[in-house]
Enzyme design. Structure first.
Site, PDB file in Angstrom:
ATOM      1  N   ASP A 412       0.831  -1.209   0.000  1.00 18.37           N
ATOM      2  CA  ASP A 412       0.000   0.000   0.000  1.00 18.37           C
ATOM      3  C   ASP A 412       0.869   1.264   0.000  1.00 18.37           C
ATOM      4  O   ASP A 412       2.047   1.215  -0.350  1.00 18.37           O
ATOM      5  CB  ASP A 412      -0.933  -0.072   1.227  1.00 18.37           C
ATOM      6  CG  ASP A 412      -2.268   0.572   0.955  1.00 18.37           C
ATOM      7  OD1 ASP A 412      -2.269   1.737   0.523  1.00 18.37           O
ATOM      8  OD2 ASP A 412      -3.308  -0.072   1.174  1.00 18.37           O
ATOM      9  N   ASP A 494     -10.492   2.823  -3.431  1.00 20.49           N
ATOM     10  CA  ASP A 494     -11.170   1.575  -3.055  1.00 20.49           C
ATOM     11  C   ASP A 494     -12.548   1.446  -3.710  1.00 20.49           C
ATOM     12  O   ASP A 494     -13.318   2.401  -3.732  1.00 20.49           O
ATOM     13  CB  ASP A 494     -11.353   1.513  -1.537  1.00 20.49           C
ATOM     14  CG  ASP A 494     -10.039   1.242  -0.828  1.00 20.49           C
ATOM     15  OD1 ASP A 494      -8.980   1.392  -1.457  1.00 20.49           O
ATOM     16  OD2 ASP A 494     -10.091   0.887   0.361  1.00 20.49           O
TER      17      ASP A 494
HETATM   18  C1  GAL Z   1      -6.460   0.485   1.485  1.00 19.77           C
HETATM   19  C2  GAL Z   1      -6.527  -0.435   0.291  1.00 19.77           C
HETATM   20  C3  GAL Z   1      -7.554  -1.506   0.595  1.00 19.77           C
HETATM   21  C4  GAL Z   1      -7.137  -2.258   1.837  1.00 19.77           C
HETATM   22  C5  GAL Z   1      -6.913  -1.292   3.002  1.00 19.77           C
HETATM   23  C6  GAL Z   1      -6.343  -1.979   4.234  1.00 19.77           C
HETATM   24  O1  GAL Z   1      -5.565   1.505   1.254  1.00 19.77           O
HETATM   25  O2  GAL Z   1      -6.861   0.296  -0.847  1.00 19.77           O
HETATM   26  O3  GAL Z   1      -7.681  -2.362  -0.512  1.00 19.77           O
HETATM   27  O4  GAL Z   1      -5.965  -2.974   1.579  1.00 19.77           O
HETATM   28  O5  GAL Z   1      -6.037  -0.267   2.625  1.00 19.77           O
HETATM   29  O6  GAL Z   1      -6.187  -1.098   5.299  1.00 19.77           O
END
Ligand code: GAL
Length: 677
Positions: A412, A494
């Site tokens: 991430d 997301d």
């Molecule tokens: C976001 C990501 C999600 C998930 C989440 C976990 O940034 O886009 O898919 O992984 O973090 O905290």
């Protein structure tokens, strides 16, 4: 200088105006105003955030230009609100535009008012700063109304849209907002035949000397036995399960013929094993814990997902990754004892939280089923959920993942920043700056940097690990993701299970196709079908046709396919969506092309993808709210003459067509075909 905002309060004005008009016309029963915000606006479906009455989507006063409105609906593209007018409405009026809370070049929306299937008013494309537009629509004789905000064709980012001052004039019953029309969940996927049928990827990449694990995916009645001709030295096949394991010492291409046999017959198919630098030669297919469990994931749930993937038969259709998202690490400040504990050991090795007591045991368990396993981290000190990230420990982390036996890392961006990077000592940059400047075709930007560091760490691990970048598309990641050896990269924020989010993301992928190919894929985020809910499970809010659109589009886009639902609660319809081998073959095709949009006419879009056998997979999509014919012209595909058209969801030939093919496509639905072979 910003002009002072003018405040419009229509609570009394509207009534006065209506009365005056009534007096003027000598009417005895004046049409009474009903503000849109007096109705239940929770039925608004939209692509991001929550719809608000009398406030913008971000919760500010509704503001268009410098005018503040007291009444209205603050929403976000793509937004749909259905109304039943109950025979009493005469007029709808509003002032629409992009809320002044956004000032971004990416903003573009289009408002539409649709009555009984006909477009009654359309705003044209409106951007941040476009002057507000007033509309007034005659509703006489209209029964059903739809208020829609589209993304004007470029995705939904920053599309904050206001229906300000929106009101009805009525002379009878009050309008009502209603749920989207009901659709039956019709299963189109025919059952797999009892005879063996080999499915899934027909090409597979492995690096020299690294462990290979490839399960032959085959439908058909068990027991089934497997064999293979021309297996290269170093690879063995388990005849009972169809699992290929081993390692290849030498780079090269090895074409193997796979056979499957049961009491009803046999099947055979070529598998090309390419031993070289590249892995993920077809988009990864599997499951990820985030969309269903979010912060409530545990080793038991991950094991149960692996078991369910086998029990449901999905493995026989090519699904093979079990990926743990955030929350396997300890947490920064959670009071939950199952998230507490030391972050790392004395040697700097990351330690899982108490919900994951044995990461190696878990990986072994998943591998013993012929599946692969993934996890998640962030280049900052903390992940998006506040768990321990990899900053300054990339090398230890990559080595630990490899030792545990992990096959996939989603990486991430949270809590990382260039300012933080400036504090990093050269001891932990893994020589990235030096090695990069020697080979880089392009300057290493701030956004690429943390991914290059983890790339360097993964390259040192003695294991093939799919590298999935998750920084939401920043810095046009599709133009450089492959340079940091990303096997896939998220192109968007997301996803959520609304039409606006799914369609807004999916259809905005147009133009990214030139950056995808074997080993490096655009990733428009995970699948939102089945029971999901980020910690509190519920059925997806997508309608059945929207789900067909979702799976068809993600297959055409050659996107990674990661199921986001609770695998232990798969219903028959969801299973049918995930087990159509002709549809999945579009995603897994060896040529590795991503579909592009080849035609667009308002809400109707045609997307096409070149397939390895010379045919084309084509999606005829209807983003509108009423069933409509959608046509694909052979000339748009570079084809001439007559061609056989096959319906992929129904797995049925539709006949031979000259020049074009046209199908009736339901609201928010798709017809997925294959042409030209
Ligand atoms: C976001 C990501 C999600 C998930 C989440 C976990 O940034 O886009 O898919 O992984 O973090 O905290």
């Amino acid at each position: 200088m910003k002009q002072p905002a003018i405040k419009i309060s229509h609570s009394s004005l509207g009534t006065v105006a209506t009365l005056a008009l009534a007096l003027l016309l000598g009417a005895t029963a004046a049409a009474a105003p009903v503000w849109l915000d007096e109705l239940d606006l929770s039925k608004t479906s939209q692509g991001w955030g929550e719809a608000h009455k009398n406030k913008s989507v971000d919760g500010h006063a509704l503001t268009l230009g410098n005018v503040v409105f007291e009444h209205g609906l603050g929403t976000h593209a793509e937004s749909v609100l259905y109304l039943n007018l109950q025979g009493g409405a005469e007029k709808f009026s509003a002032t629409v535009g992009v809320d002044a809370e956004v000032n971004n070049d990416a903003t573009s929306v289009e408002f539409s008012v649709i009555g009984d299937g006909k477009t009654l008013w359309q705003s044209g494309v409106m951007r941040a700063g476009t002057p507000a537009k007033a509309l007034e629509v005659n509703l006489t004789g209209i029964k059903n109304l739809i208020l829609m905000v589209g993304d004007a064709g470029d995705g939904i980012n920053y599309d904050h849209a206001d229906w300000a001052n929106a009101k009805f004039e009525i002379s009878g019953a009050r309008p009502e907002t209603v749920a989207a029309p009901h659709e039956d969940a019709v299963i189109l996927t025919p059952p797999a035949p009892p005879t063996p049928r080999i499915n899934g990827a027909a090409i597979f990449g492995v690096r020299p000397g690294h462990a290979l694990l490839f399960m032959i995916s085959a439908t058909g009645v068990r027991p089934m036995t497997f064999s293979a001709d021309h297996l290269p030295k170093g690879i063995t096949l388990d005849a009972k399960t169809g699992l290929l394991v081993g390692a290849l010492a030498q780079p090269g291409e090895y074409v193997v013929t796979l056979h499957a046999r049961n009491q009803f017959g046999t099947d055979q198919r070529a598998l090309k094993i390419v031993c070289g630098d590249q892995i993920a030669l077809t988009p990864p297919m599997g499951w990820n814990s985030w969309n269903c469990f979010a912060g409530a994931v545990s080793a038991e749930k991950v094991k149960a997902a692996a078991d369910a993937l086998i029990k449901s038969g999905l493995q026989n259709h090519g699904w093979n990754y079990i990926n743990i998202d955030d929350f396997w690490q300890t947490h920064r400040d959670s009071k939950d004892p199952t998230l507490q504990g030391p972050a790392r050991d004395a040697a700097g090795r990351i330690l899982p939280n108490p919900r994951f007591p044995d990461m190696k045991g878990l990986a072994d368990y998943v591998h013993s089923k012929g599946l692969k396993i993934g996890l998640y981290s962030s280049p900052g000190p903390w992940t998006c959920g506040g768990c321990v990230g990899s900053f300054g420990h990339e090398l230890e982390d990559a080595q630990q993942y490899a030792e545990w036996g992990f096959d996939y890392v989603k990486y991430d961006w949270c809590s990382y920043s260039p300012e933080l990077e400036a504090k990093r000592g050269s001891a932990t940059n893994l020589g990235v700056i030096k090695s990069w400047s020697a080979a880089a075709p392009k300057k290493l930007t701030e956004q690429m940097y943390p991914y290059a560091v983890m790339q360097a760490a993964l390259a040192k691990a003695d294991r093939d690990i799919v590298y999935s970048l998750c920084q939401y598309g920043m810095g046009d990641v599709w133009t450089w993701g492959a340079q940091v050896n990303g096997n896939c990269w998220r192109t968007t924020g997301d996803i959520t299970d609304s039409w606006g989010s799914m369609a807004g993301i999916g259809f905005a992928q147009a133009g990214h196709e030139k950056f995808a190919g074997p080993g490096h894929w655009n990733d428009p985020d995970m699948l939102v079908v089945g029971k999901l809910g980020w910690g509190s499970l519920r059925p997806t809010r997508l309608t059945p046709n929207e789900q067909y659109t979702h799976i068809s589009l993600w297959c055409l886009l050659a996107s990674p396919l990661l199921i986001g639902c609770d695998m232990t609660q798969l219903d028959e319809f969801t299973l049918s969506l995930l087990s159509n081998d002709e549809v999945l073959a579009v995603n897994q095709d060896s040529l590795g092309k991503q579909a592009g949009r080849i035609a667009k006419n308002g809400d109707l879009e045609v997307w096409a993808k070149d397939m390895a056998d010379g045919s084309k997979a084509i999606g005829l999509f209807n983003r509108g709210t009423t069933e409509t014919g959608v046509e694909v012209k052979w000339t748009d595909l570079g084809l001439t003459g007559k061609h056989l058209v096959r319906d992929l969801w129904r797995q049925k030939d539709l006949g031979t067509f000259a020049d074009a093919f046209k199908a009736s496509v339901p609201r928010h639905g798709v017809v997925l075909i294959r042409v030209g072979k």
